[in-house]
Design an enzyme around this catalytic site. Structure first.
Site, mmCIF file in Angstrom:
data_model
loop_
_atom_site.group_PDB
_atom_site.id
_atom_site.type_symbol
_atom_site.label_atom_id
_atom_site.label_comp_id
_atom_site.label_asym_id
_atom_site.label_seq_id
_atom_site.Cartn_x
_atom_site.Cartn_y
_atom_site.Cartn_z
ATOM 1 N N TYR A 1 -31.950 -8.124 4.307
ATOM 2 C CA TYR A 1 -33.612 -7.938 3.857
ATOM 3 C C TYR A 1 -34.655 -8.698 4.211
ATOM 4 O O TYR A 1 -35.689 -8.548 4.342
ATOM 5 C CB TYR A 1 -33.390 -8.179 2.320
ATOM 6 N N LYS B 1 -17.406 -8.642 4.349
ATOM 7 C CA LYS B 1 -16.849 -7.582 5.701
ATOM 8 C C LYS B 1 -16.283 -8.646 6.689
ATOM 9 O O LYS B 1 -16.826 -8.725 7.858
ATOM 10 C CB LYS B 1 -17.899 -6.749 6.066
ATOM 11 N N ASP C 1 -15.651 -2.310 1.707
ATOM 12 C CA ASP C 1 -15.459 -0.920 1.598
ATOM 13 C C ASP C 1 -14.269 -0.794 0.762
ATOM 14 O O ASP C 1 -14.162 0.244 -0.076
ATOM 15 C CB ASP C 1 -14.816 -0.448 2.980
ATOM 16 N N ASP D 1 -26.621 -4.711 -3.231
ATOM 17 C CA ASP D 1 -27.483 -3.558 -3.699
ATOM 18 C C ASP D 1 -26.931 -2.409 -3.975
ATOM 19 O O ASP D 1 -26.867 -1.707 -4.929
ATOM 20 C CB ASP D 1 -28.692 -3.311 -2.422
ATOM 21 N N ASP E 1 -25.523 -0.130 -7.739
ATOM 22 C CA ASP E 1 -25.784 1.304 -7.941
ATOM 23 C C ASP E 1 -24.483 1.958 -8.391
ATOM 24 O O ASP E 1 -24.410 2.757 -9.391
ATOM 25 C CB ASP E 1 -26.583 2.021 -6.802
HETATM 26 C C1 IPM Z 1 -32.800 -3.161 -6.362
HETATM 27 C C2 IPM Z 1 -33.791 -1.940 -5.682
HETATM 28 C C3 IPM Z 1 -34.570 -2.666 -4.601
HETATM 29 C C4 IPM Z 1 -33.706 -3.669 -3.478
HETATM 30 C C5 IPM Z 1 -35.676 -1.949 -3.796
HETATM 31 C C6 IPM Z 1 -36.714 -1.349 -4.883
HETATM 32 C C7 IPM Z 1 -36.493 -2.935 -2.874
HETATM 33 O O1 IPM Z 1 -32.980 -1.059 -5.309
HETATM 34 O O2 IPM Z 1 -33.632 -3.870 -6.949
HETATM 35 O O3 IPM Z 1 -31.906 -3.000 -6.325
HETATM 36 O O4 IPM Z 1 -33.287 -2.905 -2.709
HETATM 37 O O5 IPM Z 1 -33.343 -4.567 -3.974
HETATM 38 MN MN MN Z 2 -31.091 -1.209 -5.412
#
Ligand code: IPM
Ligand code: MN
Length: 352
Positions: free
Chosen positions: A142, A189, A221, A245, A249
């Site tokens: 990032y 990894k 993975d 990240d 999710d």
């Molecule tokens: C999160 C989001 C952010 C990230 C984006 C919006 C930049 O996906 O907070 O997980 O990738 O960190």
């Molecule tokens: Mn995210």
């Protein structure tokens, strides 16, 4: 106690969900006798529109002068399909994390009994799952050197980590593991990436300092698979920025909806309390988004920023009751009646 809170609603559904969290914070302050003072800041696309900068200095100053930041979301579709855009809303969030030194993003994943059937995973796999993802937040790809060469035909992002960055997030992760079930999984990894080998080396050096904690190492993975096939295996997961990240999710599926997952970003300066979801532009202004992730982020704010555990618990109990009673938005309602964002917020605030 006097609480100074900066509200940074951002874009899309951000303002709607932050408004609900503020109702709940106000209800908690009334009940427990705290005085709250809010300030406001622009971040993301709304800040670009106003200042040409996704994280203006004014907003930065507002954050520094506050005890905690309640953040919504950033992002706007007008930037998503334009890879040449010079400024992007997401830069605002990244600048905020970097400038405030928020190197640790805590994303707890829990299940609600009455929502177990909402998970796309089998009930017996998710029932009782309860883990904490510790995502490193100010390093890696990032923030590493990135750019284009070759007339734009070659692009690179550098996944760089320094020892101190790895040490501080691991130290925090061990501390949380000690307060939980004493099991830390370091996700990397290391079979391919040099940066991951540094992570693993530092973790192996630190592990003996925490003899009560079982440390294990898992390739990312494999961890992605294990989150789906056996999420109850995990207690604390620690990993680098990009892996964190993606995995969080994925982990939100364990709870049943992304609209439920709260987070706290902490580090050197004022902490930011934010839902893990994005700005969900399709729903903006429609009063349909799930405010629970932001409301639970406010619970984390009471606990982490102010050490007010009872207050945090009051919010968690009211949220659990709303879910139990089916006072939920459309993402969770199924065939039953769906409540609006503000109705859910009002109900939770009234039940504090
Ligand atoms: C999160 C989001 C952010 C990230 C984006 C919006 C930049 O996906 O907070 O997980 O990738 O960190
Ligand atoms: Mn995210």
């Amino acid at each position: 106690m006097k609480l100074k809170i900066a509200k940074l609603p951002g874009d899309g559904i951000g303002p709607e969900v932050v408004e609900q969290a503020v109702k709940v914070v106000d209800a908690v302050c009334r009940k427990f006798g705290h005085e709250v003072e809010y300030s406001f800041g622009y971040v993301g696309a709304c800040a670009i529109d106003r200042y040409g900068d996704a994280f203006p200095d004014e907003t930065y100053k507002t954050c520094l002068e506050s005890d905690a930041v309640l953040f919504g979301a950033v992002g706007d579709p007008k930037y998503d399909n334009d890879p040449t855009a010079k400024v992007r809303p997401e830069q605002g969030l990244l600048a905020m994390r970097k400038k405030l030194g928020l190197y640790a993003n805590l994303r707890p994943v829990e299940t609600f009994k009455s929502l177990i059937h909402k998970s796309p995973l089998k009930e017996e796999l998710v029932d009782g799952a309860d883990f904490l993802c510790m995502r490193e937040l100010t390093g890696g790809m990032y923030f590493g050197a990135k750019g284009r060469e070759d007339n734009g035909d070659t692009a690179y992002d550098t996944n760089i980590y320094h020892r101190y960055e790895v040490e501080r997030i691991l130290k925090l992760s061990y501390e949380y593991a000690m307060k939980r079930r004493k099991h830390l999984t370091v996700v990397d990894k290391a079979n391919v990436l040099e940066s991951s080998r540094l992570w693993r080396q530092v973790a192996q050096e630190m592990a003996p300092q925490y003899p009560e904690v079982t440390t294990d190492y898992m390739y990312v993975d494999n961890a992605a698979m294990k989150l789906i096939t056996g999420p109850k295996f995990f207690d604390v997961i620690v990993t680098e920025n990009t892996f964190g990240d993606i995995l969080t999710d994925e982990a939100s599926c364990v709870s049943g909806s992304m609209g439920l997952l709260a987070s706290a970003s902490i580090g050197e300066h004022t902490g930011v309390y934010e839902p893990i979801h994005g700005s969900y532009p399709q729903a903006a202004g429609k009063n349909i988004a799930n405010p629970v992730a932001t409301i639970l982020s406010a619970a984390m704010m009471f606990e982490y920023a102010f050490g007010l555990m009872e207050e945090g618990r009051a919010i968690r109990e009211a949220v659990a009751a709303s879910i139990e009673k089916g006072i939920v938005t459309e993402d969770l309602a199924g065939n039953a009646k769906a409540y609006s964002t503000s109705e859910v917020g009002d109900w939770i605030a009234a039940n504090i």
